[in-house]
Scaffold this active site. Structure first.
Site, short mmCIF file in Angstrom:
data_model
loop_
_atom_site.label_atom_id
_atom_site.label_comp_id
_atom_site.label_asym_id
_atom_site.label_seq_id
_atom_site.Cartn_x
_atom_site.Cartn_y
_atom_site.Cartn_z
N GLU A 171 0.84 -1.19 0.00
CA GLU A 171 0.00 0.00 0.00
C GLU A 171 0.88 1.25 0.00
O GLU A 171 1.78 1.38 0.85
CB GLU A 171 -0.90 0.03 1.24
CG GLU A 171 -1.98 -1.01 1.27
CD GLU A 171 -2.94 -0.79 2.43
OE1 GLU A 171 -4.13 -1.12 2.28
OE2 GLU A 171 -2.51 -0.28 3.49
N CYS A 172 0.64 2.14 -0.94
CA CYS A 172 1.31 3.44 -1.00
C CYS A 172 2.83 3.28 -0.91
O CYS A 172 3.46 2.85 -1.87
CB CYS A 172 0.77 4.37 0.08
SG CYS A 172 1.11 6.12 -0.23
N GLY A 173 3.45 3.62 0.22
CA GLY A 173 4.89 3.46 0.34
C GLY A 173 5.34 2.03 0.10
O GLY A 173 6.39 1.79 -0.52
#
Length: 436
Positions: free
Chosen positions: A327-329
């Site tokens: 997720e994201c990072g």
């Protein structure tokens, strides 16, 4: 029976978090048990709440969660003497198009729980007008009750007197006023406050804020203004199936953005979670059946992550036979390269073709509704996932097969579709709940 208050304000940056933490410490020093919640998708503030209360704080979100899920989460406060729910942005700020049980505004949570709102007002640059602002917030929406006001950053005794008189004339209680010169500030960075794990003096900061509150706020009046609410536990915390029976989760300063309610929902369903640190050059538990890389601040540690070959080899080996989701990072680290704010590019794991850069900052912020074109761990093809995206990276390349059709809160399609390749998937948004 839970007794609670909603801590809100006309806008961001007024001092909601500081006041919340200070009140928690002050009441705990009196021997009270305090439970905190966070309205909206902020994943940093709950960790500060936990540091202050000694209890897990979770997000409650009217755009992504059903009323029943919110009630089930809030039920954990039924054994506390006081529940404090910290709002986000301004009291009525949400999205234009309602989601599951509201627009994501703090006022939605006040209406659902019936708890009154304690407003933090910063009267800098004004005097009697602050009372007009408070009165407007009080009268804006039926079903949202105002408990009173705490003034923050008051310039002088004369300034305080002017504002107090105007608020009193408007029928609004003033619980206290904090002087401008004594403001307590918590360190910040581009996604909000610096994480609590990185602040060795957080206990001291909270203690200093509590001492300020004790001197300038009528704690008895604040406590008496709290409202009662009989929580209604639901069978499910949220619509979240665990991604596997044994979950290997990256967890360190680079991978720390995970909603507490998700972990609780997974454990409640019988899943086991083991953690590993990519920054310590560790790989996922080889006995796990799925690996999850949360978001965080990989851009601050890109060089170290790039150099940690044992972590990269272990994750690559894991992904050959079992699902890996980021997720994201975490998604960025699954990609080919990440360029830092200094313009230096660092090789990542290469499990996906994504390349991102922080050299040219571009803010991506908002709720997301994704319809999966392929499954991710815990969620089938066609599932509708609700989440939130917040980062400043720019996509340089995203060559893999799109994972989902992703829309913002207005229904507009966005370009950040997520990616999939083999057993590996990734999204820019952080999952909050699934529509069922």
């Amino acid at each position: 029976m839970a007794r609670g208050l909603i801590i809100s304000a006309p806008a961001s940056g007024v001092g909601k978090t500081t006041l919340t933490l200070a009140l928690v410490r002050a009441y705990r020093d009196r021997g009270l048990t305090v439970q905190c919640f966070k309205s909206g998708p902020d994943y940093i503030d709950p960790a500060f709440h936990a540091a202050a209360t000694g209890r897990v704080s979770v997000n409650i979100d009217s755009w992504a969660m059903t009323r029943e899920a919110i009630e089930a989460l809030v039920a954990r406060g039924s054994d506390a003497d006081l529940v404090l729910t910290e709002g986000s942005m301004g009291l009525f700020d949400g999205v234009a198009v309602p989601g599951v049980s509201g627009t994501g505004a703090t006022a939605d949570i006040a209406a659902i729980t019936g708890w009154p709102v304690l407003l933090v007002i910063d009267p800098s640059g004004q005097a009697q007008t602050a009372a007009a602002v408070a009165a407007g917030l009080r009268d804006f929406r039926a079903g949202v009750r105002l408990a009173g006001v705490v003034l923050n950053r008051v310039a002088s005794p004369r300034h305080e007197d002017l504002v107090r008189r105007a608020l009193t004339d408007a029928g609004i209680a003033v619980f206290g006023a904090l002087p401008r010169h004594a403001a307590i500030e918590l360190p910040k960075r581009h996604l909000g406050l610096v994480q609590v794990e990185e602040q060795k003096d957080i206990d001291h900061l909270i203690g200093e804020a509590a001492r300020l509150i004790i001197q300038h706020v009528d704690l008895d009046a604040v406590l008496q203004s709290a409202g009662d609410w009989a929580a209604k536990p639901a069978s499910r915390i949220a619509n979240l199936s665990p991604p596997g029976q044994r979950i290997a989760m990256a967890r360190d300063a680079a991978f720390s953005f995970i909603y507490p309610h998700m972990l609780e929902a997974w454990r409640a369903a019988g899943a086991e979670i083991s953690t590993f640190s990519p920054l310590a050059d560790e790989g996922p538990d080889v006995s796990a059946d799925v690996c999850w890389l949360p978001g965080g601040y990989p851009e601050l540690h890109a060089g170290r992550l790039s150099a940690n070959k044992r972590f990269q080899r272990a994750l690559t080996s894991f992904a050959e036979t079992r699902p890996v989701h980021g997720e994201c990072g975490g998604y960025m680290v699954l990609g080919t390269a990440l360029t830092g704010a200094d313009g230096v590019s660092h090789a990542m794991t290469g499990l996906l073709g994504l390349q991102t850069s922080f050299a040219q900052r571009r803010m991506h912020l908002g709720y997301r509704l994704a319809e999966l074109a392929a499954p991710i761990p815990g969620h089938r093809t066609g599932a509708r996932l609700r989440g939130h995206e917040f980062h400043y990276s720019t996509i340089l390349t995203q060559p893999d097969v799109p994972l989902a059709v992703v829309r913002d809160a207005t229904g507009a399609t966005i370009a950040e579709t997520g990616s999939r390749r083999g057993y590996v998937t990734g999204t820019f948004f952080h999952l909050i709940a699934e529509d069922r």
